[in-house]
Enzyme design. Sequence first.
Site, PDB file in Angstrom:
ATOM      1  N   ASN A   1       0.912  -1.205  -0.002  1.00 20.87           N
ATOM      2  CA  ASN A   1       0.061   0.031  -0.091  1.00 20.87           C
ATOM      3  C   ASN A   1       0.927   1.191   0.039  1.00 20.87           C
ATOM      4  OD1 ASN A   1       1.084   0.081   2.396  1.00 20.87           O
ATOM      5  ND2 ASN A   1      -0.940  -0.148   3.668  1.00 20.87           N
TER       6      ASN A   1
ATOM      7  N   TYR B   1       4.461  -4.226  19.564  1.00 18.92           N
ATOM      8  CA  TYR B   1       4.954  -4.940  18.255  1.00 18.92           C
ATOM      9  C   TYR B   1       5.231  -6.339  18.548  1.00 18.92           C
ATOM     10  CZ  TYR B   1       8.560  -5.722  14.543  1.00 18.92           C
ATOM     11  OH  TYR B   1       9.347  -6.407  13.759  1.00 18.92           O
TER      12      TYR B   1
ATOM     13  N   ASN C   1      18.936  -8.120  13.708  1.00 24.21           N
ATOM     14  CA  ASN C   1      19.219  -6.799  13.481  1.00 24.21           C
ATOM     15  C   ASN C   1      19.249  -6.814  11.936  1.00 24.21           C
ATOM     16  OD1 ASN C   1      18.827  -6.639  16.094  1.00 24.21           O
ATOM     17  ND2 ASN C   1      19.175  -4.504  15.976  1.00 24.21           N
TER      18      ASN C   1
ATOM     19  N   GLY D   1      13.853  -0.747  28.294  1.00 26.30           N
ATOM     20  CA  GLY D   1      13.486  -2.053  27.472  1.00 26.30           C
ATOM     21  C   GLY D   1      14.555  -2.474  26.682  1.00 26.30           C
TER      22      GLY D   1
HETATM   23  N1  LIG Z   1      14.128  -4.152   9.760  1.00 31.57           N
HETATM   24  C1  LIG Z   1      14.254  -4.858  10.757  1.00 31.57           C
HETATM   25  O1  LIG Z   1      15.501  -4.894  11.192  1.00 31.57           O
HETATM   26  C2  LIG Z   1      13.312  -6.255  11.300  1.00 31.57           C
HETATM   27  C3  LIG Z   1      13.997  -6.976  12.140  1.00 31.57           C
HETATM   28  C4  LIG Z   1      12.938  -7.940  12.581  1.00 31.57           C
HETATM   29  C5  LIG Z   1      11.640  -8.134  11.889  1.00 31.57           C
HETATM   30  N2  LIG Z   1      11.429  -7.446  10.802  1.00 31.57           N
HETATM   31  C6  LIG Z   1      10.088  -7.608  10.094  1.00 31.57           C
HETATM   32  O2  LIG Z   1      10.431  -7.436   8.697  1.00 31.57           O
HETATM   33  C7  LIG Z   1       9.474  -6.855   7.851  1.00 31.57           C
HETATM   34  C8  LIG Z   1       9.788  -5.845   7.047  1.00 31.57           C
HETATM   35  O3  LIG Z   1      10.752  -5.021   7.799  1.00 31.57           O
HETATM   36  P1  LIG Z   1      11.145  -3.605   6.771  1.00 31.57           P
HETATM   37  O4  LIG Z   1      12.287  -3.119   7.811  1.00 31.57           O
HETATM   38  O5  LIG Z   1      11.338  -3.968   5.664  1.00 31.57           O
HETATM   39  O6  LIG Z   1       9.850  -2.774   6.913  1.00 31.57           O
HETATM   40  P2  LIG Z   1       9.291  -1.745   5.935  1.00 31.57           P
HETATM   41  O7  LIG Z   1       8.510  -0.686   6.771  1.00 31.57           O
HETATM   42  O8  LIG Z   1      10.578  -1.000   5.134  1.00 31.57           O
HETATM   43  O9  LIG Z   1       8.447  -2.577   4.918  1.00 31.57           O
HETATM   44  C9  LIG Z   1       7.192  -2.774   5.306  1.00 31.57           C
HETATM   45  C10 LIG Z   1       6.316  -2.742   3.706  1.00 31.57           C
HETATM   46  O10 LIG Z   1       5.110  -3.289   3.973  1.00 31.57           O
HETATM   47  C11 LIG Z   1       4.081  -2.165   3.446  1.00 31.57           C
HETATM   48  N3  LIG Z   1       2.844  -2.489   4.176  1.00 31.57           N
HETATM   49  C12 LIG Z   1       2.739  -2.363   5.536  1.00 31.57           C
HETATM   50  N4  LIG Z   1       1.384  -2.418   5.988  1.00 31.57           N
HETATM   51  C13 LIG Z   1       0.816  -2.740   4.730  1.00 31.57           C
HETATM   52  C14 LIG Z   1      -0.702  -3.065   4.653  1.00 31.57           C
HETATM   53  N5  LIG Z   1      -1.509  -3.346   5.435  1.00 31.57           N
HETATM   54  N6  LIG Z   1      -0.981  -3.476   3.267  1.00 31.57           N
HETATM   55  C15 LIG Z   1      -0.044  -3.317   2.218  1.00 31.57           C
HETATM   56  N7  LIG Z   1       1.306  -3.137   2.348  1.00 31.57           N
HETATM   57  C16 LIG Z   1       1.549  -2.508   3.591  1.00 31.57           C
HETATM   58  C17 LIG Z   1       4.732  -0.873   3.726  1.00 31.57           C
HETATM   59  O11 LIG Z   1       4.298   0.043   2.708  1.00 31.57           O
HETATM   60  C18 LIG Z   1       6.206  -1.238   3.470  1.00 31.57           C
HETATM   61  O12 LIG Z   1       6.585  -1.015   1.982  1.00 31.57           O
HETATM   62  C19 LIG Z   1       8.364  -6.352   9.136  1.00 31.57           C
HETATM   63  O13 LIG Z   1       7.286  -7.470   9.126  1.00 31.57           O
HETATM   64  C20 LIG Z   1       9.127  -6.425  10.347  1.00 31.57           C
HETATM   65  O14 LIG Z   1       8.479  -6.866  11.382  1.00 31.57           O
HETATM   66  C21 LIG Z   1      12.234  -6.273  10.388  1.00 31.57           C
END
Ligand SMILES: NC(=O)c1ccc[n+]([C@@H]2O[C@H](COP(=O)([O-])OP(=O)(O)OC[C@H]3O[C@@H](n4cnc5c(N)ncnc54)[C@H](O)[C@@H]3O)[C@@H](O)[C@H]2O)c1
Length: 384
Positions: A89, A197, A226, A339
């Site tokens: 989105n 979260y 990370n 935390g």
């Molecule tokens: N970045 C990290 O270090 C990390 C660590 C552990 C877990 N994660 C998990 O990895 C995943 C991706 O992380 P990221 O850093 O790439 O996040 P990000 O925010 O860069 O990417 C998430 C994407 O999902 C899209 N999105 C969110 N909700 C939506 C919805 N309802 N419908 C359609 N699109 C939607 C956003 O527009 C975005 O493009 C997440 O689920 C996060 O919990 C990330």
Amino acid sequence: MTGWKPFPQLWHWQNQQTTLILIRHTTRSPLDEDGDLARFCLFVRPTIPTVLESTIAMNVLVVGGAGYIGSHAVRLLLDAGHTVTVYDNLSRGHAASVPDGMLVQGELSDRAKVVQTLRDKKIDAVMHFAAFALVNESVNDPALYYRNNVIDAVELLDAMREADVKKIVFSSTTATYGEPDTVPIPETTPQNPINPYGFTKMVFEHALADYAAAYGFGYAALRYFNAAGARPDGSIGEDHDPETHLIPIVLQVALGQRDAITIFGDDYATEDGTCVRDYIHVDDLGAAHLLALDKIELGKGLCVNLGTGRGTSVREIIEACREVTGHPIPEKMGPRRAGDPSELIADARMAKERLGWQPKYMDVKSIVQTAWKWHQAHPNGYAK
Ligand SMILES: NC(=O)c1ccc[n+]([C@@H]2O[C@H](COP(=O)([O-])OP(=O)(O)OC[C@H]3O[C@@H](n4cnc5c(N)ncnc54)[C@H](O)[C@@H]3O)[C@@H](O)[C@H]2O)c1
């Protein structure tokens, strides 16, 4: 030419860039027992990383594929020969991070659109990256997190049921463990998240387990430590707003976008007193997704940690950024943040055993180098 039998022999040599395959193709005429004819063919092709070699080509829907980790997984899927559709989105992602023609812009909550996309694109499997992932935001506005990370994510599962797509790889997180007593952290550690979260991600893991048991879904929940770094060619990388991750924030100092980096506490029970985390390259995460895709069995689930198993302190990250950028990167001290556990390091053995996964980026300097290449070329991220 009937009756001619091929007796192929094959030699294989590769380094990280190039693969050479030499085939000796001996043909023998049934009319002439001594008449072996040896021919050699040499094939030269770019090396595909070994971890990706076993995947079978699939149509994959990458939900959240315009975000940081999802956009990297998209490139690896394409490199490995899969067909990709990104569903996002763009609430937190970037259209510019998606290859041309692959983006379907839509909400997870729009069941009809998700079902239509799954059917139109003949999707075989889904990768789910589309969650909100800011701890403070989740504390201040839990409704946002329960809606997006649980309710809308379950909508996705129901759309998958409707379209009869039952394989999913899910981005879970070490935040589901909370503040564990044992470090390195194995998958058997009780999940006791300490913020909404982490809780929402854990709840969705439970939903996956229940959907596997009741409806025959097959899934992998990959618990990242990370995520860091960028695609090595510098074409895509991390662009969050706000940015909360350490490496991009330190690099903002080197880019002149911040005066100094604040260290939140140097009195932890670690070697240099600063917090220790397990930094895993974003392409290593992506590679694990591809392996998981291959291993998923319907009716079963797999929950594995993705980390290097090595800890790096905040000071070590800053030092690595100084070495890579050549910038002095001034630092200042701040108080501890609530935390923040002193050490979070993965016990990463299960991913190796179950997925055959081995991270390529084992030292943090090589991770920082890829991040720096991206940030230097795109100091304002995807914004022009
Ligand atoms: N970045 C990290 O270090 C990390 C660590 C552990 C877990 N994660 C998990 O990895 C995943 C991706 O992380 P990221 O850093 O790439 O996040 P990000 O925010 O860069 O990417 C998430 C994407 O999902 C899209 N999105 C969110 N909700 C939506 C919805 N309802 N419908 C359609 N699109 C939607 C956003 O527009 C975005 O493009 C997440 O689920 C996060 O919990 C990330």
